[in-house]
Motif scaffolding. Structure first.
Motif, PDB file in Angstrom:
ATOM      1  N   PHE A 161       0.851  -1.189   0.000  1.00 35.77           N
ATOM      2  CA  PHE A 161       0.000   0.000   0.000  1.00 35.77           C
ATOM      3  C   PHE A 161       0.878   1.227   0.000  1.00 35.77           C
ATOM      4  O   PHE A 161       2.064   1.179   0.310  1.00 35.77           O
ATOM      5  CB  PHE A 161      -0.945   0.010   1.204  1.00 35.77           C
ATOM      6  CG  PHE A 161      -0.253   0.198   2.529  1.00 35.77           C
ATOM      7  CD1 PHE A 161      -0.088   1.465   3.072  1.00 35.77           C
ATOM      8  CD2 PHE A 161       0.234  -0.894   3.231  1.00 35.77           C
ATOM      9  CE1 PHE A 161       0.553   1.642   4.283  1.00 35.77           C
ATOM     10  CE2 PHE A 161       0.861  -0.722   4.445  1.00 35.77           C
ATOM     11  CZ  PHE A 161       1.026   0.541   4.981  1.00 35.77           C
ATOM     12  N   SER A 162       0.255   2.347  -0.358  1.00 36.13           N
ATOM     13  CA  SER A 162       0.978   3.608  -0.401  1.00 36.13           C
ATOM     14  C   SER A 162       0.189   4.645   0.369  1.00 36.13           C
ATOM     15  O   SER A 162      -1.041   4.730   0.243  1.00 36.13           O
ATOM     16  CB  SER A 162       1.176   4.062  -1.845  1.00 36.13           C
ATOM     17  OG  SER A 162       1.787   5.330  -1.902  1.00 36.13           O
ATOM     18  N   GLY A 163       0.860   5.408   1.205  1.00 34.34           N
ATOM     19  CA  GLY A 163       0.203   6.447   1.967  1.00 34.34           C
ATOM     20  C   GLY A 163       0.075   6.096   3.434  1.00 34.34           C
ATOM     21  O   GLY A 163       0.547   5.062   3.907  1.00 34.34           O
ATOM     22  N   LYS A 164      -0.586   6.962   4.161  1.00 34.23           N
ATOM     23  CA  LYS A 164      -0.720   6.827   5.609  1.00 34.23           C
ATOM     24  C   LYS A 164      -1.903   5.935   5.963  1.00 34.23           C
ATOM     25  O   LYS A 164      -2.998   6.095   5.445  1.00 34.23           O
ATOM     26  CB  LYS A 164      -0.900   8.208   6.227  1.00 34.23           C
ATOM     27  CG  LYS A 164      -1.091   8.210   7.741  1.00 34.23           C
ATOM     28  CD  LYS A 164      -1.288   9.624   8.243  1.00 34.23           C
ATOM     29  CE  LYS A 164      -1.580   9.650   9.739  1.00 34.23           C
ATOM     30  NZ  LYS A 164      -1.846  11.015  10.221  1.00 34.23           N
TER      31      LYS A 164
ATOM     32  N   VAL B 246       3.092   4.506   7.525  1.00 35.64           N
ATOM     33  CA  VAL B 246       2.982   5.012   6.167  1.00 35.64           C
ATOM     34  C   VAL B 246       3.697   4.043   5.239  1.00 35.64           C
ATOM     35  O   VAL B 246       4.768   3.525   5.570  1.00 35.64           O
ATOM     36  CB  VAL B 246       3.573   6.441   6.049  1.00 35.64           C
ATOM     37  CG1 VAL B 246       5.047   6.456   6.421  1.00 35.64           C
ATOM     38  CG2 VAL B 246       3.387   6.996   4.639  1.00 35.64           C
ATOM     39  N   GLY B 247       3.096   3.738   4.109  1.00 36.37           N
ATOM     40  CA  GLY B 247       3.696   2.835   3.131  1.00 36.37           C
ATOM     41  C   GLY B 247       4.119   3.599   1.892  1.00 36.37           C
ATOM     42  O   GLY B 247       3.453   4.552   1.478  1.00 36.37           O
ATOM     43  N   TYR B 248       5.236   3.178   1.286  1.00 36.47           N
ATOM     44  CA  TYR B 248       5.716   3.862   0.093  1.00 36.47           C
ATOM     45  C   TYR B 248       6.716   2.975  -0.623  1.00 36.47           C
ATOM     46  O   TYR B 248       7.139   1.924  -0.114  1.00 36.47           O
ATOM     47  CB  TYR B 248       6.365   5.202   0.449  1.00 36.47           C
ATOM     48  CG  TYR B 248       7.530   5.112   1.416  1.00 36.47           C
ATOM     49  CD1 TYR B 248       8.853   5.139   0.964  1.00 36.47           C
ATOM     50  CD2 TYR B 248       7.308   4.998   2.782  1.00 36.47           C
ATOM     51  CE1 TYR B 248       9.916   5.054   1.846  1.00 36.47           C
ATOM     52  CE2 TYR B 248       8.368   4.912   3.676  1.00 36.47           C
ATOM     53  CZ  TYR B 248       9.665   4.935   3.204  1.00 36.47           C
ATOM     54  OH  TYR B 248      10.716   4.850   4.087  1.00 36.47           O
ATOM     55  N   LYS B 249       7.069   3.361  -1.841  1.00 36.14           N
ATOM     56  CA  LYS B 249       8.064   2.649  -2.637  1.00 36.14           C
ATOM     57  C   LYS B 249       9.425   3.279  -2.414  1.00 36.14           C
ATOM     58  O   LYS B 249       9.563   4.500  -2.408  1.00 36.14           O
ATOM     59  CB  LYS B 249       7.715   2.743  -4.128  1.00 36.14           C
ATOM     60  CG  LYS B 249       6.585   1.823  -4.579  1.00 36.14           C
ATOM     61  CD  LYS B 249       7.074   0.396  -4.796  1.00 36.14           C
ATOM     62  CE  LYS B 249       5.975  -0.432  -5.456  1.00 36.14           C
ATOM     63  NZ  LYS B 249       6.431  -1.833  -5.644  1.00 36.14           N
ATOM     64  N   TRP B 250      10.458   2.440  -2.217  1.00 33.49           N
ATOM     65  CA  TRP B 250      11.824   2.927  -2.052  1.00 33.49           C
ATOM     66  C   TRP B 250      12.753   1.981  -2.786  1.00 33.49           C
ATOM     67  O   TRP B 250      12.875   0.810  -2.451  1.00 33.49           O
ATOM     68  CB  TRP B 250      12.196   2.983  -0.570  1.00 33.49           C
ATOM     69  CG  TRP B 250      13.585   3.482  -0.305  1.00 33.49           C
ATOM     70  CD1 TRP B 250      14.042   4.763  -0.401  1.00 33.49           C
ATOM     71  CD2 TRP B 250      14.720   2.698   0.091  1.00 33.49           C
ATOM     72  NE1 TRP B 250      15.374   4.823  -0.088  1.00 33.49           N
ATOM     73  CE2 TRP B 250      15.817   3.579   0.221  1.00 33.49           C
ATOM     74  CE3 TRP B 250      14.895   1.340   0.351  1.00 33.49           C
ATOM     75  CZ2 TRP B 250      17.085   3.134   0.593  1.00 33.49           C
ATOM     76  CZ3 TRP B 250      16.163   0.896   0.725  1.00 33.49           C
ATOM     77  CH2 TRP B 250      17.242   1.791   0.841  1.00 33.49           C
ATOM     78  N   LYS B 251      13.368   2.501  -3.866  1.00 33.51           N
ATOM     79  CA  LYS B 251      14.266   1.706  -4.699  1.00 33.51           C
ATOM     80  C   LYS B 251      13.607   0.408  -5.161  1.00 33.51           C
ATOM     81  O   LYS B 251      14.206  -0.665  -5.143  1.00 33.51           O
ATOM     82  CB  LYS B 251      15.575   1.401  -3.947  1.00 33.51           C
ATOM     83  CG  LYS B 251      16.449   2.625  -3.740  1.00 33.51           C
ATOM     84  CD  LYS B 251      17.831   2.244  -3.278  1.00 33.51           C
ATOM     85  CE  LYS B 251      18.736   3.460  -3.264  1.00 33.51           C
ATOM     86  NZ  LYS B 251      20.124   3.143  -2.907  1.00 33.51           N
ATOM     87  N   GLY B 252      12.329   0.499  -5.534  1.00 31.57           N
ATOM     88  CA  GLY B 252      11.624  -0.650  -6.054  1.00 31.57           C
ATOM     89  C   GLY B 252      11.065  -1.588  -5.005  1.00 31.57           C
ATOM     90  O   GLY B 252      10.452  -2.606  -5.340  1.00 31.57           O
TER      91      GLY B 252
ATOM     92  N   LEU C 204       5.053   6.457  11.947  1.00 34.85           N
ATOM     93  CA  LEU C 204       5.074   7.916  11.989  1.00 34.85           C
ATOM     94  C   LEU C 204       5.804   8.388  13.243  1.00 34.85           C
ATOM     95  O   LEU C 204       5.727   7.733  14.289  1.00 34.85           O
ATOM     96  CB  LEU C 204       3.648   8.462  11.980  1.00 34.85           C
ATOM     97  CG  LEU C 204       2.845   8.194  10.696  1.00 34.85           C
ATOM     98  CD1 LEU C 204       1.394   8.602  10.907  1.00 34.85           C
ATOM     99  CD2 LEU C 204       3.451   8.955   9.533  1.00 34.85           C
ATOM    100  N   PRO C 205       6.528   9.477  13.156  1.00 33.66           N
ATOM    101  CA  PRO C 205       7.249   9.974  14.334  1.00 33.66           C
ATOM    102  C   PRO C 205       6.285  10.396  15.431  1.00 33.66           C
ATOM    103  O   PRO C 205       5.200  10.914  15.165  1.00 33.66           O
ATOM    104  CB  PRO C 205       8.034  11.173  13.789  1.00 33.66           C
ATOM    105  CG  PRO C 205       7.284  11.602  12.574  1.00 33.66           C
ATOM    106  CD  PRO C 205       6.722  10.345  11.970  1.00 33.66           C
TER     107      PRO C 205
END
Length: 215
Positions: free
Chosen positions: A12-15, A20-26, A33-34
């Motif tokens: 998933f992507s987003g909060k 929070v989910g996101y793409k990093w280097k594929g 969250l802090p």
């Protein structure tokens, strides 16, 4: 930070809640969250923040150069070139005691790599600008006479970086850099890096301090 592949809920992507989910280097990654802390910051934390601010301030104008200068060293570590440069310089190029921390320019680096660097480098002010000399070590390991020399000059008085990219080659042994009157003869830090043809290999940067004329 966690890395997951086709977990029970898929990527998933987003909060979502506290993560929070996101793409990093594929890769699909998640991180928490802090959280805001109510505790007063310790001196160690304040010192860490000051060190980070100093190094960030020094590197922020060099992002394009850093991408090449640290790329090769960063790739096997799954880090960005800028983050590796930040980490290395924060660990080794800070001196003094908080709150009087400052950059140790003798240990500051603008590139890291296996290509042989400069040997016996010197820099002096002349009537026209900055004259730099070094020993031609062509033939040492992977050193070629056609390796390009890029130079970064930090001008203390104006708090600016002056780039001289691909200024000359390893086998030249010397070069002269033009300097406008507004910074000619002032105190500067010179950083020199070799980059192989095609930018496949880079060297560790070499530092030379040049005092102001008459100092």
């Amino acid at each position: 930070m966690a890395v997951f592949k086709n977990g029970p809920n898929g990527s998933f992507s987003g909060k979502v809640g506290s993560v929070v989910g996101y793409k990093w280097k594929g890769l699909d990654v998640i991180r928490g969250l802090p959280r805001k802390s109510q505790k007063p910051r310790s001196e160690a934390r304040l010192a860490n923040e000051q060190a980070m601010k100093l190094i960030m301030g020094a590197l922020k104008s060099l992002k394009i150069f850093i991408r090449t200068g640290f790329r090769q060293a960063a790739e096997p570590l799954n880090m960005t070139a800028f983050n590796l440069a930040l980490s290395i310089n924060k660990k080794q190029a800070i001196k003094g005691e908080y709150p009087n921390l400052e950059i140790d320019w003798t240990k500051f680096m603008v590139s890291r790599g296996p290509l042989p660097g400069l040997e016996e480098a010197t820099a002096t002010w002349t009537d026209t600008g900055l004259h730099i000399c070094w020993q031609d070590n062509t033939g040492t390991d992977q050193a070629y006479g056609t390796d390009n020399l890029s130079i970064l000059v930090y001008v203390h008085e104006r708090d600016i970086w002056i780039p001289f990219l691909n200024e000359t080659t390893r086998d030249a042994g010397e070069c002269s850099l033009p300097a406008p009157e507004k910074w000619k003869g002032t105190e500067v830090e010179v950083f020199l890096s070799f980059i192989s043809f095609g930018s496949e290999l880079v060297s560790d940067s070499t530092h030379v301090h040049v005092s102001s004329v008459g100092a």
